[in-house]
Design an enzyme around this catalytic site. Structure first.
Site, short mmCIF file in Angstrom:
data_model
loop_
_atom_site.label_atom_id
_atom_site.label_comp_id
_atom_site.label_asym_id
_atom_site.label_seq_id
_atom_site.Cartn_x
_atom_site.Cartn_y
_atom_site.Cartn_z
N ARG A 132 -1.13 5.67 17.34
CA ARG A 132 -0.60 6.91 16.50
C ARG A 132 0.04 8.07 16.76
NH1 ARG A 132 -0.78 2.43 13.94
NH2 ARG A 132 -2.14 1.45 12.91
N SER A 185 -6.75 -7.47 8.16
CA SER A 185 -6.46 -6.22 8.41
C SER A 185 -5.68 -6.19 9.41
CB SER A 185 -7.21 -5.10 8.36
OG SER A 185 -6.58 -4.06 8.46
N ASP A 210 -8.39 4.91 12.41
CA ASP A 210 -6.96 5.64 12.03
C ASP A 210 -6.65 7.02 11.69
OD1 ASP A 210 -5.38 3.85 14.26
OD2 ASP A 210 -5.32 2.68 12.91
N ASP A 220 1.30 -1.07 0.15
CA ASP A 220 -0.44 0.36 0.27
C ASP A 220 0.61 0.95 0.37
OD1 ASP A 220 -2.12 -1.62 0.55
OD2 ASP A 220 -2.78 -1.50 2.12
#
Length: 412
Positions: free
Chosen positions: A97, A177, A126, A16
């Site tokens: 994060r 995922s 996220d 990605d």
């Protein structure tokens, strides 16, 4: 000073974000600076990831071993707050994060970029965590997601990679995922999206099957002001404590979590988590707080721990509210020092012993044997005063015909 021709990309090294480097350059006209952090997720080395980023067209690659920073400044705050979103999830992704965002902003300043890019979709938590964190640190920076904003779908990625001959091995895509770091592992999507489907063995890597555990494992964890400093008498750093408990609790199948979760964006999502070290450490820390915190302080902290977890889950790590809660929580940890002994076995971490020089547990007050220093006669006056509001209210109810009805004895 920012350069309008540069952007910073949160780079994982996978398909990605590798495709995102030339794709963003082509779609935005900006040079891409790739940023990669090691937060204990395992896998490839930072040097391998750096070289791949440069080979895919990044003009700079900023890589950081952030494992110690993550453990010291993020995981330990979550531990002190006993952070469990919805009572069970120890905030695996939610606490990484803000750290990643901090380094993205630092890289933007260092390399003069005016935009930050991430690989999040438009329906997850996220994207909010990254962009709110970035705006909290530097509100002048812009944010963009190639998947959400530039239609970078999986089929487009594969075609783009082949067309541009990008140096990426296209392995079989996992049906899940997955996001992981040293604090835990999150698994979603695929067949798990049907909440009736039970998890299969291939979902798990941090934990072994708790139905077939090895011999029970006894561990003693010593804390100093809320932070683990020794395991079985050996000095440990926060990172070492998490890693060791990941291994030992994981071997016993501790920390498997399966829940329907309320996402920040308003949808419910089926999530699996593995957090063996986090669950074991939080279990031990909570029990030490039971010994060391004063009753009202402890009651307030339990309420605020829940709120802390909700706020951090909801992208508020850098908010004034969380900063204020951090100050309160830090004050409560002043006397949270001592040892907790636990047995790890078959998916459970069970506390079997506690000792602390700063404990409020007083054997002489608690015992019912001789040597008891608690004056039981004092309870008469205590009950009289404590029950006064209830007696006054009950008298009013009787006066107005609203007294509590007591059923007549119907036993023959």
């Amino acid at each position: 000073m920012s350069d309008k021709n540069r952007l910073v990309l949160a780079y994982s090294g996978g398909l990605d974000t590798s495709v995102a480097i030339p794709y963003l350059k082509e779609r935005t006209g900006k040079d891409v600076v790739a940023v990669s952090l090691d937060v204990g997720q395992g896998g490839e080395s930072l040097e391998t990831i750096k070289q791949r980023a440069l080979a895919c067209g990044a003009v700079e690659a900023y890589v950081v071993d952030a494992r110690e920073e993550f453990a010291d400044e993020y995981c330990m705050l979550a531990l002190k707050a006993n952070a469990m979103y919805e009572g069970v999830y120890p905030l695996v992704s939610a606490i990484s994060r803000p750290l990643i965002s901090k380094h993205l902003v630092r890289a933007a300043h260092q390399f003069g970029a005016d935009t930050i890019s991430h690989g999040c979709t438009g329906k997850g938590n996220d994207q909010v965590r990254f962009e709110v964190s970035i705006a909290s640190i530097d509100p002048t920076l812009k944010a963009i997601s190639p998947i959400r904003d530039l239609s970078l779908t999986r089929d487009v990625e594969i075609a783009f990679a082949k067309e541009h001959q990008l140096p990426i091995e296209q392995t079989e895509k996992s049906p899940y995922s997955i996001d992981q770091n040293v604090w835990g592992r999150a698994i979603e999507t695929g067949f798990l999206e049907d909440p009736w489907n039970a998890p299969t063995k291939d979902c798990y890597t941090y934990t072994d099957d708790p139905a077939f555990p090895p011999v029970e494992d006894e561990v003693t964890i010593e804390f100093k002001e809320g932070v683990p400093v020794k395991i079985d008498g050996r000095d440990v750093t926060p990172l070492q404590a998490i890693e060791e408990m990941n291994r030992r609790a994981g071997a016993q199948g501790i920390g498997r979590i399966d829940l329907i979760e309320d996402r920040l964006v308003g949808i419910k999502s089926r999530e699996l988590y593995e957090a063996p070290g986090a669950v074991a450490l939080i279990t031990a820390h909570q029990e030490l707080e039971n010994c060391c915190l004063e009753r009202e302080q402890h009651r307030i902290k339990r309420d605020l721990d829940k709120r802390w977890a909700e706020l951090v889950y909801d992208a508020q790590w850098f908010s004034p509210a969380v900063r204020s809660l951090n100050a309160f929580i830090e004050e409560t940890q002043k006397y949270v020092s001592g040892e907790i002994r636990m047995t790890l076995h078959g998916g459970r971490a069970v506390v079997t012993g506690r000792r602390s020089d700063t404990s409020l547990y007083d054997y002489k007050l608690a015992t019912y044997d001789s040597g008891d220093t608690f004056d039981q006669k004092s309870s008469n006056g205590f009950i009289d005063i404590y029950g006064l509001p209830s007696r006054v209210a009950a008298a009013r109810d009787v006066r107005f015909g609203n007294g509590i009805e007591v059923p007549e004895n119907t036993v023959e």
